[in-house]
Write an enzyme that holds these catalytic residues in place. Structure first.
Site, PDB file in Angstrom:
ATOM      1  N   ASP A 176       0.855  -1.195   0.000  1.00  0.00           N
ATOM      2  CA  ASP A 176       0.000   0.000   0.000  1.00  0.00           C
ATOM      3  C   ASP A 176       0.887   1.239   0.000  1.00  0.00           C
ATOM      4  O   ASP A 176       1.068   1.916   1.022  1.00  0.00           O
ATOM      5  CB  ASP A 176      -0.940  -0.021   1.199  1.00  0.00           C
ATOM      6  N   LYS A 190       0.599  -7.929  -3.851  1.00  0.00           N
ATOM      7  CA  LYS A 190      -0.796  -7.508  -3.764  1.00  0.00           C
ATOM      8  C   LYS A 190      -0.890  -5.990  -3.731  1.00  0.00           C
ATOM      9  O   LYS A 190      -0.327  -5.338  -2.850  1.00  0.00           O
ATOM     10  CB  LYS A 190      -1.461  -8.116  -2.521  1.00  0.00           C
ATOM     11  N   ASP A 202      -5.977  -6.308  -5.458  1.00  0.00           N
ATOM     12  CA  ASP A 202      -6.948  -6.588  -4.401  1.00  0.00           C
ATOM     13  C   ASP A 202      -8.152  -5.638  -4.535  1.00  0.00           C
ATOM     14  O   ASP A 202      -8.434  -4.828  -3.662  1.00  0.00           O
ATOM     15  CB  ASP A 202      -6.275  -6.439  -3.034  1.00  0.00           C
ATOM     16  N   LYS A 262     -11.431  -6.452  -4.787  1.00  0.00           N
ATOM     17  CA  LYS A 262     -12.639  -6.900  -4.083  1.00  0.00           C
ATOM     18  C   LYS A 262     -13.901  -6.468  -4.824  1.00  0.00           C
ATOM     19  O   LYS A 262     -14.746  -5.742  -4.302  1.00  0.00           O
ATOM     20  CB  LYS A 262     -12.658  -6.393  -2.639  1.00  0.00           C
ATOM     21  N   ASP A 287     -20.272  -5.812  -7.216  1.00  0.00           N
ATOM     22  CA  ASP A 287     -21.329  -5.029  -7.845  1.00  0.00           C
ATOM     23  C   ASP A 287     -22.072  -5.925  -8.829  1.00  0.00           C
ATOM     24  O   ASP A 287     -21.751  -7.112  -8.948  1.00  0.00           O
ATOM     25  CB  ASP A 287     -20.721  -3.802  -8.560  1.00  0.00           C
ATOM     26  N   SER A 343      -9.808 -10.366   8.136  1.00  0.00           N
ATOM     27  CA  SER A 343      -8.972 -10.213   9.331  1.00  0.00           C
ATOM     28  C   SER A 343      -9.353  -8.992  10.148  1.00  0.00           C
ATOM     29  O   SER A 343      -8.801  -8.771  11.219  1.00  0.00           O
ATOM     30  CB  SER A 343      -7.497 -10.128   8.923  1.00  0.00           C
ATOM     31  N   GLN A 370      -7.484  -3.945  12.450  1.00  0.00           N
ATOM     32  CA  GLN A 370      -6.800  -5.038  11.757  1.00  0.00           C
ATOM     33  C   GLN A 370      -6.147  -5.960  12.775  1.00  0.00           C
ATOM     34  O   GLN A 370      -5.370  -5.519  13.621  1.00  0.00           O
ATOM     35  CB  GLN A 370      -5.745  -4.484  10.799  1.00  0.00           C
ATOM     36  N   GLY A 384       1.928  -7.063   5.158  1.00  0.00           N
ATOM     37  CA  GLY A 384       1.917  -5.681   4.677  1.00  0.00           C
ATOM     38  C   GLY A 384       2.912  -4.827   5.394  1.00  0.00           C
ATOM     39  O   GLY A 384       4.104  -4.791   5.060  1.00  0.00           O
ATOM     40  N   ARG A 385       2.458  -4.128   6.431  1.00  0.00           N
ATOM     41  CA  ARG A 385       3.296  -3.154   7.126  1.00  0.00           C
ATOM     42  C   ARG A 385       4.525  -3.763   7.789  1.00  0.00           C
ATOM     43  O   ARG A 385       5.509  -3.064   8.022  1.00  0.00           O
ATOM     44  CB  ARG A 385       2.437  -2.404   8.157  1.00  0.00           C
TER      45      ARG A 385
END
EC number: 2.4.2.10
Length: 475
Positions: A251, A273, A304, A306, A309, A364, A423, A443-444
């Site tokens: 991210d 991702k 990602d 998601k 619709d 998560s 999270q 991630g982080r």
């Protein structure tokens, strides 16, 4: 004890646990004698006698730390044995529950503990092997099984071929002899059963088909051959080749930073991702160098998005607009909330010829509104689209007997904790050995590291070691 065993056999006949006629076994064979041992639970004294006989029989078993009964008839039998011997018991569910802890194996145990299997009747041995596969998938060892009755139709050899030694209180031949000597059955009945046993064996190929493959104990190499989606097959091969189950969630808000980061962590990951729409300076020119980095380091790009619709809108979101996701990301995520139309839109949209979808079954994030029924329906939907679905995003081992699907588990950090936005995190060992993850998303823990490449390498090693521990526990 031999006399006690004979009295026990006669008691089984007297309570109608041994039936004569025409019956069908679990593996589909017709039989002139059927053993319905479920009725024993209604006879406490007989249950106690059976436990005493089993304890006597297992004196020759060298070592076991735990006891587990095969669901469901053998569960009360194992319970009584556990109580009488003070040996701890674990319980295997036929399928993971979709509430609470969602464990498949209940109880307290350590990786490597040896578990003695308890079963009532063995024809093919497939029920024991199903239980063994789930126990070994939970890092337990299984080498021996104690049973009440061996029907002598090939199960003992089948179990031996799969590393399980069977200890039986009675064989069918012994049982018939005892009942005949006691005047319970005539010689013609004995002869009929003997002729049946001599001519009716369970084919080993039938036995193997009756035992589902537990993905937790299969290697990625084996599972690649079982994958029906081309991207999941490719992912299995990448993971095996690079020895990594690490997917990094990147991210990052700047395009140049994103490319530099991908170059640094690329050697250690199987997938990258992205949330491409958070880039503050996105330009389509970014996509080609990003694809080149992925190709150079042999990992997959994973957007990602998601999708959630109506089908037509998803078609546009996936293949049109500024990002044209279908042209560069072989992997995407989809919510099952809007039904099968979303998957149909992904399947038929223009773009890359090979594509894979990860369906979101669990999240998560603390306080999410995903229900148990939603999880069930999502897994069902995943199995209805085998050529499109690469795997499922979840926090628990929900589809053990579908080894071609990949479980992707987000929210992984070396230190378990929760951020201020809900999270929740799992450690690398927990997510692989307890949660059932095939691919872990970090991630982080990597993006905010002072040395992302070094951090990625550490995660890669920890996750791969956990995967090896998981599959080696079954050997």
């Amino acid at each position: 004890m031999e006399q006690k065993l004979k009295e026990f056999a006669k008691e089984l006949f007297s309570i109608d646990a041994i039936k004569f006629g025409e019956y069908k076994t679990k593996v589909g064979l017709m039989t002139p004698v059927y053993c319905d041992l479920r009725v024993i639970v209604s006879y406490p004294k007989l249950m106690e006698t059976l436990a005493d006989l089993l304890i006597w029989k297992i004196q020759n078993v060298e070592r076991y730390d735990l006891i587990c009964g095969v669901p469901y008839t053998a569960l009360p039998i194992a319970t009584v044995v556990s109580i009488k011997t003070s040996i701890p018991m674990v319980m295997r569910r036929k399928e993971a529950k979709d509430y609470g802890t969602k464990k498949l194996i209940e109880g307290v145990f350590k990786p490597g503990d040896n578990c003695l299997i308890v079963e009532d009747v063995v024809t093919s041995g497939s029920s024991i092997l199903e239980t063994v596969k789930d126990l070994t998938g939970a890092t337990l060892k299984c080498t021996d099984a104690i049973i009440l009755l061996n029907r002598e139709q090939g199960g003992e050899q089948f179990l031996k071929n799969n590393g399980i030694k069977m200890h039986a209180l009675l064989s069918m031949t012994q049982l018939m002899q005892i009942l005949h000597e006691a005047g319970c059955i005539d010689k013609a009945t004995v002869q009929k059963v003997e002729n049946y046993l001599a001519t009716t064996k369970v084919d080993e190929s039938v036995m193997k088909k009756s035992v589902p493959d537990n993905r937790l104990i299969l290697s990625f190499e084996a599972r690649a051959k079982l994958a029906k989606n081309p991207i999941s097959e490719q992912l299995f091969k990448i993971m095996r080749c690079k020895q990594t189950t690490l997917c990094v969630a990147v991210d990052i808000l700047n395009s140049t930073d994103l490319l530099n980061f991908a170059e640094r962590v690329g050697p250690h990951i199987c997938a990258l991702k992205t949330h491409i729409d958070i880039l503050e300076d996105f330009h389509p020119n970014l996509l080609q160098p990003l694809q080149e980095i992925a190709k150079s380091h042999n990992f997959l790009l994973f957007e990602d998005r998601k999708f959630a619709d109506i089908g037509k809108t998803v078609e546009y979101q996936y293949s049109k607009g500024l990002y044209k996701i279908s042209s560069w990301a072989p992997l995407v995520t989809v919510h099952s909330l809007m039904g099968r139309g979303v998957l149909d839109a992904i399947k038929t949209s223009e773009g890359l010829e090979k594509r894979g979808v990860f369906l979101l079954a669990e999240a998560s994030a603390a306080g999410n509104l995903i229900s148990d029924n939603y999880v069930k329906e999502t897994i069902k939907m995943a199995e209805e689209y085998p050529e499109l679905i690469a795997g499922v995003v979840c926090q628990n081992p929900l589809f053990l007997n579908n080894p071609g699907l990949i479980q992707l588990c987000p929210g992984v950090q070396m230190e378990n904790k929760q951020d201020n936005l809900g999270q929740r995190y799992n450690s690398p060992l927990t997510v692989v050995l307890e949660k059932g993850a095939d691919i872990a998303v970090v991630g982080r823990g990597i993006t905010q590291s002072s040395d992302p490449a070094c951090a990625a390498e550490r995660y890669k090693k920890m996750l791969w070691d956990a995967y090896l521990q998981r599959i080696e526990s079954s050997s």
